[in-house]
Motif scaffolding. Structure first.
Motif, PDB file in Angstrom:
ATOM      1  N   ASN A  94      -9.519 -21.800  -3.127  1.00 27.92           N
ATOM      2  CA  ASN A  94      -8.796 -21.661  -1.867  1.00 27.92           C
ATOM      3  C   ASN A  94      -8.308 -22.993  -1.311  1.00 27.92           C
ATOM      4  O   ASN A  94      -7.899 -23.067  -0.158  1.00 27.92           O
ATOM      5  N   TYR A 114      -0.430 -24.853  -3.084  1.00 26.67           N
ATOM      6  CA  TYR A 114      -1.435 -23.821  -2.834  1.00 26.67           C
ATOM      7  C   TYR A 114      -1.125 -22.631  -3.744  1.00 26.67           C
ATOM      8  O   TYR A 114      -0.098 -21.969  -3.575  1.00 26.67           O
ATOM      9  N   PRO A 116      -2.294 -18.945  -5.357  1.00 30.96           N
ATOM     10  CA  PRO A 116      -3.226 -17.825  -5.189  1.00 30.96           C
ATOM     11  C   PRO A 116      -4.288 -17.821  -6.282  1.00 30.96           C
ATOM     12  O   PRO A 116      -4.034 -18.248  -7.414  1.00 30.96           O
ATOM     13  N   GLU A 117      -5.452 -17.337  -5.953  1.00 27.31           N
ATOM     14  CA  GLU A 117      -6.599 -17.431  -6.855  1.00 27.31           C
ATOM     15  C   GLU A 117      -6.353 -16.753  -8.193  1.00 27.31           C
ATOM     16  O   GLU A 117      -6.802 -17.221  -9.232  1.00 27.31           O
ATOM     17  N   ALA A 146      -2.575 -22.310   3.700  1.00 26.61           N
ATOM     18  CA  ALA A 146      -3.736 -21.596   3.163  1.00 26.61           C
ATOM     19  C   ALA A 146      -3.628 -20.098   3.426  1.00 26.61           C
ATOM     20  O   ALA A 146      -4.043 -19.275   2.592  1.00 26.61           O
ATOM     21  N   GLN A 147      -3.051 -19.716   4.567  1.00 31.10           N
ATOM     22  CA  GLN A 147      -2.893 -18.298   4.862  1.00 31.10           C
ATOM     23  C   GLN A 147      -1.832 -17.663   3.966  1.00 31.10           C
ATOM     24  O   GLN A 147      -1.950 -16.498   3.584  1.00 31.10           O
ATOM     25  N   GLN A 149      -1.357 -18.656   0.947  1.00 28.59           N
ATOM     26  CA  GLN A 149      -2.078 -18.564  -0.323  1.00 28.59           C
ATOM     27  C   GLN A 149      -2.948 -17.311  -0.365  1.00 28.59           C
ATOM     28  O   GLN A 149      -2.963 -16.584  -1.363  1.00 28.59           O
ATOM     29  N   VAL A 150      -3.650 -17.049   0.721  1.00 32.36           N
ATOM     30  CA  VAL A 150      -4.502 -15.860   0.796  1.00 32.36           C
ATOM     31  C   VAL A 150      -3.658 -14.592   0.712  1.00 32.36           C
ATOM     32  O   VAL A 150      -4.080 -13.575   0.140  1.00 32.36           O
ATOM     33  N   ALA A 151      -2.434 -14.658   1.240  1.00 29.31           N
ATOM     34  CA  ALA A 151      -1.539 -13.497   1.206  1.00 29.31           C
ATOM     35  C   ALA A 151      -0.910 -13.286  -0.168  1.00 29.31           C
ATOM     36  O   ALA A 151      -0.127 -12.350  -0.350  1.00 29.31           O
ATOM     37  N   ASP A 277      -0.289 -15.545  10.897  1.00 32.69           N
ATOM     38  CA  ASP A 277      -0.409 -14.257  10.211  1.00 32.69           C
ATOM     39  C   ASP A 277       0.916 -13.502  10.236  1.00 32.69           C
ATOM     40  O   ASP A 277       1.295 -12.853   9.247  1.00 32.69           O
TER      41      ASP A 277
END
Length: 289
Positions: A94, A114, A116-117, A146-147, A149-151, A277
């Motif tokens: 992350n 960044y 994504p995993e 980072a958000q 990336q999480v998305a 978001d």
């Protein structure tokens, strides 16, 4: 007869004296020899070795990476662009990776990537959208990269380069990154970086969705030229320069979302709760395959 012997002895004596004076290298040998006529091997020139501090005046800005070591570079077509080159890998999935992007003039541009995993291989079957974030200070984005990336979006954060041609190179480099779909690229620009990114998007035709934070010093025709691409416009109602421009653009564009904020300017708008978001969700929908 004695005279002949005397002459013979005299010649022998002279011969012995001459033989004694012959240099050692010319002394006859009992076998055939050859003399090397070409120059002999000489020591190589001494090359001085300097430390990074001696060469660059310090080590703070020197990472040791003098360029990209990519074996495919030789096969690049004319005006081809290499993907971002990772110079330091993140400690966890992350976190961002430190990368450099090689511009057309050979300059190495520092950036943060960044990923994504679940995007780890070059031959990823399902490519994800890529998003370029550009602002006067790439640290000012806070948690937004980072958000993204999480998305599930690959986010590339860069400082403002010298020209819009460099921005085109950066967009192309992002499109070449592992796991990125070159047909789904978004851009988030803030403040005075908006005008050059609009020019780059128009020239490259690579921007599929744009988020503009505080679009003050922009020409309306530069924005409308990108119709019907989706736009997400954000401005504070206290911003006398950006608010009326954003409001005007929201009516001139065919596919625009206008978000009015109470306060803030540029990346400072992101401190408003929920905006990060909202931007991540909007880009995910706008760049959905």
């Amino acid at each position: 007869m004695q005279r002949i012997r005397l002459v013979f002895c005299t010649y022998c004596l002279i011969g012995l004296l001459l033989a004694a004076c012959t240099p050692p290298q010319n002394v006859p040998t009992p076998y055939a020899t050859r003399t090397l006529s070409a120059p002999g091997i000489v020591p190589s020139a001494t090359i001085p070795v300097f430390t990074s501090e001696e060469l660059y005046g310090g080590t703070e800005q020197f990472s040791g990476g003098l360029g990209q070591s990519d074996l495919t570079a030789a096969s690049l077509p004319s005006r081809g662009v290499l993907p971002p080159d990772v110079v330091s890998t993140p400690d966890s999935a992350n976190e961002e990776a430190q990368v450099v992007i090689t511009l057309d003039d050979g300059t190495l541009l520092q950036a943060d990537l960044y990923v994504p995993e679940n995007v780890t291989a070059v031959d990823q079957v399902t490519n994800r959208p890529g998003v370029l974030l550009i602002a006067p200070d790439r640290v000012g984005w806070g948690l937004l990269p980072a958000q993204l990336q999480v998305a599930g979006l690959t986010a590339l954060v860069v400082d403002v380069p010298a020209t819009h041609e460099d921005l085109t190179t950066i967009l192309t480099s992002l499109s070449e990154a592992p796991g990125v779909d070159p047909g789904r690229l978004g851009v988030i620009a803030a403040g005075n970086t908006i005008a050059p990114i609009l020019t780059a998007c128009a020239a490259s035709e690579m921007c599929d969705a744009l988020v503009l934070l505080s679009p003050a010093d922009v020409v309306a025709s530069d924005v409308t030229a990108l119709n019907p691409r989706p736009f997400f416009l954000v401005a504070a109602n206290t911003d006398a320069a950006a608010y009326p421009v954003a409001l005007s653009l929201s009516t001139a564009l065919t596919n625009a979302t206008f978000r009015e904020i109470a306060a803030g300017e540029g990346t400072g708008l992101l401190s408003n709760e929920g905006l990060n978001d909202e931007i991540a969700n909007w880009l995910s929908e706008a760049l959905a395959g």
